[in-house]
Design a protein around this motif. Structure first.
Motif, PDB file in Angstrom:
ATOM      1  N   GLU A 180      -3.878   8.417  -8.966  1.00  0.00           N
ATOM      2  CA  GLU A 180      -3.918   9.718  -9.631  1.00  0.00           C
ATOM      3  C   GLU A 180      -5.209  10.459  -9.334  1.00  0.00           C
ATOM      4  O   GLU A 180      -5.202  11.662  -9.021  1.00  0.00           O
ATOM      5  CB  GLU A 180      -3.745   9.544 -11.144  1.00  0.00           C
ATOM      6  CG  GLU A 180      -2.385   9.051 -11.584  1.00  0.00           C
ATOM      7  CD  GLU A 180      -2.247   7.543 -11.476  1.00  0.00           C
ATOM      8  OE1 GLU A 180      -3.253   6.894 -11.117  1.00  0.00           O
ATOM      9  OE2 GLU A 180      -1.149   7.011 -11.746  1.00  0.00           O
ATOM     10  N   ASP A 181      -6.355   9.753  -9.446  1.00  0.00           N
ATOM     11  CA  ASP A 181      -7.642  10.408  -9.207  1.00  0.00           C
ATOM     12  C   ASP A 181      -7.770  10.862  -7.751  1.00  0.00           C
ATOM     13  O   ASP A 181      -8.288  11.950  -7.472  1.00  0.00           O
ATOM     14  CB  ASP A 181      -8.792   9.457  -9.557  1.00  0.00           C
ATOM     15  CG  ASP A 181      -8.863   9.165 -11.047  1.00  0.00           C
ATOM     16  OD1 ASP A 181      -8.327   9.992 -11.817  1.00  0.00           O
ATOM     17  OD2 ASP A 181      -9.438   8.135 -11.433  1.00  0.00           O
ATOM     18  N   VAL A 182      -7.316  10.038  -6.820  1.00  0.00           N
ATOM     19  CA  VAL A 182      -7.415  10.388  -5.397  1.00  0.00           C
ATOM     20  C   VAL A 182      -6.561  11.614  -5.093  1.00  0.00           C
ATOM     21  O   VAL A 182      -7.007  12.549  -4.406  1.00  0.00           O
ATOM     22  CB  VAL A 182      -6.995   9.195  -4.524  1.00  0.00           C
ATOM     23  CG1 VAL A 182      -6.953   9.591  -3.059  1.00  0.00           C
ATOM     24  CG2 VAL A 182      -7.948   8.026  -4.719  1.00  0.00           C
ATOM     25  N   ARG A 183      -5.343  11.651  -5.612  1.00  0.00           N
ATOM     26  CA  ARG A 183      -4.473  12.791  -5.358  1.00  0.00           C
ATOM     27  C   ARG A 183      -5.017  14.055  -6.012  1.00  0.00           C
ATOM     28  O   ARG A 183      -4.913  15.153  -5.458  1.00  0.00           O
ATOM     29  CB  ARG A 183      -3.075  12.476  -5.875  1.00  0.00           C
ATOM     30  CG  ARG A 183      -2.374  11.364  -5.106  1.00  0.00           C
ATOM     31  CD  ARG A 183      -1.105  10.936  -5.785  1.00  0.00           C
ATOM     32  NE  ARG A 183      -0.171  12.045  -5.896  1.00  0.00           N
ATOM     33  CZ  ARG A 183       0.811  12.083  -6.779  1.00  0.00           C
ATOM     34  NH1 ARG A 183       0.968  11.103  -7.656  1.00  0.00           N
ATOM     35  NH2 ARG A 183       1.633  13.116  -6.807  1.00  0.00           N
ATOM     36  N   ARG A 184      -5.620  13.904  -7.204  1.00  0.00           N
ATOM     37  CA  ARG A 184      -6.202  15.069  -7.869  1.00  0.00           C
ATOM     38  C   ARG A 184      -7.354  15.645  -7.063  1.00  0.00           C
ATOM     39  O   ARG A 184      -7.460  16.865  -6.875  1.00  0.00           O
ATOM     40  CB  ARG A 184      -6.686  14.674  -9.270  1.00  0.00           C
ATOM     41  CG  ARG A 184      -7.450  15.760 -10.006  1.00  0.00           C
ATOM     42  CD  ARG A 184      -7.886  15.271 -11.364  1.00  0.00           C
ATOM     43  NE  ARG A 184      -8.643  14.039 -11.273  1.00  0.00           N
ATOM     44  CZ  ARG A 184      -9.933  13.972 -10.953  1.00  0.00           C
ATOM     45  NH1 ARG A 184     -10.606  15.093 -10.678  1.00  0.00           N
ATOM     46  NH2 ARG A 184     -10.549  12.809 -10.914  1.00  0.00           N
ATOM     47  N   VAL A 185      -8.232  14.772  -6.561  1.00  0.00           N
ATOM     48  CA  VAL A 185      -9.382  15.234  -5.779  1.00  0.00           C
ATOM     49  C   VAL A 185      -8.919  15.862  -4.468  1.00  0.00           C
ATOM     50  O   VAL A 185      -9.463  16.893  -4.029  1.00  0.00           O
ATOM     51  CB  VAL A 185     -10.351  14.061  -5.521  1.00  0.00           C
ATOM     52  CG1 VAL A 185     -11.414  14.443  -4.504  1.00  0.00           C
ATOM     53  CG2 VAL A 185     -11.011  13.624  -6.825  1.00  0.00           C
ATOM     54  N   ARG A 241       0.845  -1.201   0.000  1.00  0.00           N
ATOM     55  CA  ARG A 241       0.000   0.000   0.000  1.00  0.00           C
ATOM     56  C   ARG A 241       0.874   1.242   0.000  1.00  0.00           C
ATOM     57  O   ARG A 241       1.890   1.292   0.693  1.00  0.00           O
ATOM     58  CB  ARG A 241      -0.901  -0.001   1.242  1.00  0.00           C
ATOM     59  CG  ARG A 241      -1.949  -1.080   1.240  1.00  0.00           C
ATOM     60  CD  ARG A 241      -2.577  -1.235   2.608  1.00  0.00           C
ATOM     61  NE  ARG A 241      -1.656  -1.847   3.567  1.00  0.00           N
ATOM     62  CZ  ARG A 241      -1.920  -2.004   4.858  1.00  0.00           C
ATOM     63  NH1 ARG A 241      -3.071  -1.552   5.338  1.00  0.00           N
ATOM     64  NH2 ARG A 241      -1.049  -2.579   5.656  1.00  0.00           N
ATOM     65  N   GLY A 242       0.472   2.243  -0.775  1.00  0.00           N
ATOM     66  CA  GLY A 242       1.250   3.461  -0.857  1.00  0.00           C
ATOM     67  C   GLY A 242       0.386   4.648  -1.219  1.00  0.00           C
ATOM     68  O   GLY A 242      -0.837   4.541  -1.326  1.00  0.00           O
ATOM     69  N   VAL A 243       1.017   5.784  -1.414  1.00  0.00           N
ATOM     70  CA  VAL A 243       0.320   7.018  -1.752  1.00  0.00           C
ATOM     71  C   VAL A 243       0.210   7.196  -3.262  1.00  0.00           C
ATOM     72  O   VAL A 243      -0.835   7.543  -3.783  1.00  0.00           O
ATOM     73  CB  VAL A 243       1.030   8.224  -1.106  1.00  0.00           C
ATOM     74  CG1 VAL A 243       0.415   9.525  -1.577  1.00  0.00           C
ATOM     75  CG2 VAL A 243       0.945   8.133   0.411  1.00  0.00           C
ATOM     76  N   TYR A 244       1.301   6.940  -3.985  1.00  0.00           N
ATOM     77  CA  TYR A 244       1.284   7.112  -5.431  1.00  0.00           C
ATOM     78  C   TYR A 244       0.630   5.929  -6.138  1.00  0.00           C
ATOM     79  O   TYR A 244       0.088   6.081  -7.226  1.00  0.00           O
ATOM     80  CB  TYR A 244       2.709   7.327  -5.946  1.00  0.00           C
ATOM     81  CG  TYR A 244       3.307   8.615  -5.447  1.00  0.00           C
ATOM     82  CD1 TYR A 244       2.887   9.829  -5.962  1.00  0.00           C
ATOM     83  CD2 TYR A 244       4.263   8.623  -4.437  1.00  0.00           C
ATOM     84  CE1 TYR A 244       3.417  11.020  -5.489  1.00  0.00           C
ATOM     85  CE2 TYR A 244       4.797   9.810  -3.963  1.00  0.00           C
ATOM     86  CZ  TYR A 244       4.368  11.000  -4.492  1.00  0.00           C
ATOM     87  OH  TYR A 244       4.893  12.176  -4.029  1.00  0.00           O
ATOM     88  N   ASN A 245       0.719   4.754  -5.557  1.00  0.00           N
ATOM     89  CA  ASN A 245      -0.042   3.583  -5.986  1.00  0.00           C
ATOM     90  C   ASN A 245      -0.786   3.063  -4.766  1.00  0.00           C
ATOM     91  O   ASN A 245      -0.160   2.674  -3.780  1.00  0.00           O
ATOM     92  CB  ASN A 245       0.869   2.495  -6.557  1.00  0.00           C
ATOM     93  CG  ASN A 245       1.390   2.850  -7.931  1.00  0.00           C
ATOM     94  OD1 ASN A 245       0.643   3.256  -8.814  1.00  0.00           O
ATOM     95  ND2 ASN A 245       2.695   2.721  -8.115  1.00  0.00           N
ATOM     96  N   ILE A 246      -2.110   3.107  -4.810  1.00  0.00           N
ATOM     97  CA  ILE A 246      -2.886   2.697  -3.636  1.00  0.00           C
ATOM     98  C   ILE A 246      -2.548   1.268  -3.249  1.00  0.00           C
ATOM     99  O   ILE A 246      -2.301   0.959  -2.086  1.00  0.00           O
ATOM    100  CB  ILE A 246      -4.390   2.854  -3.921  1.00  0.00           C
ATOM    101  CG1 ILE A 246      -4.716   4.320  -4.237  1.00  0.00           C
ATOM    102  CG2 ILE A 246      -5.216   2.379  -2.736  1.00  0.00           C
ATOM    103  CD1 ILE A 246      -6.163   4.552  -4.594  1.00  0.00           C
ATOM    104  N   VAL A 247      -2.516   0.365  -4.246  1.00  0.00           N
ATOM    105  CA  VAL A 247      -2.164  -1.026  -4.010  1.00  0.00           C
ATOM    106  C   VAL A 247      -1.335  -1.513  -5.189  1.00  0.00           C
ATOM    107  O   VAL A 247      -1.642  -1.214  -6.350  1.00  0.00           O
ATOM    108  CB  VAL A 247      -3.416  -1.919  -3.856  1.00  0.00           C
ATOM    109  CG1 VAL A 247      -3.031  -3.392  -3.810  1.00  0.00           C
ATOM    110  CG2 VAL A 247      -4.176  -1.573  -2.594  1.00  0.00           C
TER     111      VAL A 247
END
Length: 426
Positions: free
Chosen positions: A218-223, A201-207
């Motif tokens: 990408e979508d999560v970080r954009r929002v 699990r990470g921030v730039y790749n959720i899983v």
């Protein structure tokens, strides 16, 4: 195992007013119960009923006895949790004495507002066919509801799913909602006999899976960037319309992140591949980095916005239904160790690429972490004698080197400085 489904019954104005009055008295009964428990240093339901029942009945004469008992049970649980948190804080008070000497004493007592959600049990709510009835201060409300087909098909009564209670309240749109809670104690879950997959699990790749599958963020970080900018601009204005806008967008970011975690965990749990175990890193100590002084401002911001625990919870209960186990291993050195030669070298990782300086192997850094997580779990069960599991391409019975059963690396790290940054953040 429990499951919840939300229903929005159509009620008249008088019935809605009765629910509003019930909420007020329910909250009053809860607060009186909490005060009695804390003043008497007790968490006993029997003691609370003996001492406080008559007083609550005088203060809330129209509140049914069943709801008084429900409020009592919720109060006991809240006080127990409050005591646990308070005890943990007292244990840490020696470390926080210089900065926050009275933080444990300043902890707010459990309280319930008048606009609360009420917990009902099987005595105060019943469902016979399509007719739902539940108790209020005025009278027992009867209404006809329709449970969605997807819920009845997935959790039928024939498999032992029974109604065990409900949560009733009023949302921001002034709609009465009923969250029906179903429980199945005799649900037979057959565990799959398949492969083991490591998940990072990470921030730039959720899983990221050990098979090389990435679920990007990408979508999560954009929002998150969008709502962070909108909130900062509205807070700068400070006008009445800006405050109304802040209220209207509150929770939007959180709901979006929860939806993304639901979608990813559902894909993993309902995979077509034959998976028996998902292995995750044990990140239970991530929030302690701030107390230990091992994280800077940027690191604390990443940790506060990282929803790894929510994804873990959703994945666990979804996989349990499909017979997939979720296991955890030690997170130390997983991002620094080469998954091929097992050499630990912090300098081998640069951003999202891992290039081993010992054997020259190259791969995505998150994929390397996921393979290490899987290898650590296989090594643990081999050394404990639980099962005979082989790594891909290895002969039967050959142990996987690089990690011991007690969580210590067999090879000394090249760079012994252990970074506090979780995998996926570099």
């Amino acid at each position: 195992m429990r499951r919840t489904v939300s229903i929005f019954p159509k009620l008249s104005g008088d019935e809605k007013a009765s629910i509003i009055e019930t909420r007020k008295q329910y909250a009053r009964a809860f607060n009186m119960s909490v005060e009695c428990l804390i003043n008497n240093n007790s968490t006993s339901k029997r003691f609370l009923h003996k001492v406080q029942y008559e007083r609550i009945k005088e203060e809330c004469p129209s509140l049914p006895t069943g709801l008084i008992q429900c409020a009592r049970d919720v109060a006991v649980e809240a006080v127990k949790n409050w005591n646990v948190k308070r005890t943990k804080l007292k244990q840490k008070r020696t470390k926080l004495k210089q900065k926050k000497p009275k933080k444990a004493e300043r902890m707010k007592r459990p309280s319930m507002k008048e606009k609360c959600t009420m917990r009902y049990d099987v005595r105060t709510v019943t469902l016979r066919g399509s007719q739902l009835t539940f108790s209020t201060c005025d009278k027992r409300i009867k209404t006809i509801i329709t449970i969605p087909e997807f819920f009845t098909e997935r959790y039928p009564d024939s498999e032992g799913w029974k109604l065990k209670g409900a949560n009733i309240g009023i949302d921001r749109k002034r709609r009465v909602f009923v969250n029906l809670i179903y429980e199945c104690t005799d649900c037979d879950i057959v565990e799959n006999d398949g492969k083991i997959v490591g998940l990072d699990r990470g921030v730039y790749n959720i899983v990221t899976t050990s098979d090389g599958v990435h679920y990007g963020a990408e979508d999560v970080r954009r929002v998150k960037r969008k709502y962070n900018h909108v909130r900062s601009e509205l807070q700068k204005k400070g006008t009445r319309s800006a405050k109304r806008r802040l209220v209207s967008i509150s929770g939007c970011e959180k709901r979006f992140v929860h939806d993304q975690n639901h979608c990813i965990s559902k894909k993993l749990a309902n995979t077509d591949e034959n998976v028996s175990v998902y292995v995750l890193e044990d990140l239970s100590s991530m929030n302690m980095l701030r107390l230990r002084g091992k994280s800077n401002k940027t690191m604390r911001k990443w940790l506060s916005n990282w929803s790894y625990s929510d994804l873990e919870e959703k994945l666990t209960y979804k996989c349990k239904r499909n017979g997939i186990r979720v296991e955890f291993v030690d997170a130390r050195y997983t991002s620094q160790k080469c998954s091929v030669c097992k050499t630990i070298d912090k300098a081998s990782r640069k951003g999202n690429r891992y290039t081993c300086r010992h054997c020259g192997s190259r791969m995505h850094a998150d994929t390397n972490v996921a393979i290490n997580i899987r290898g650590n779990y296989i090594t643990r069960i081999q050394q404990s004698g639980q099962a005979a599991v082989n790594q891909p391409g290895e002969p039967s019975g050959h142990p996987v080197s690089g990690w011991s059963a007690i969580g210590k690396p067999e090879t000394e790290p090249v760079d012994k400085t252990l970074t506090s940054k979780p995998s996926g953040l570099s």
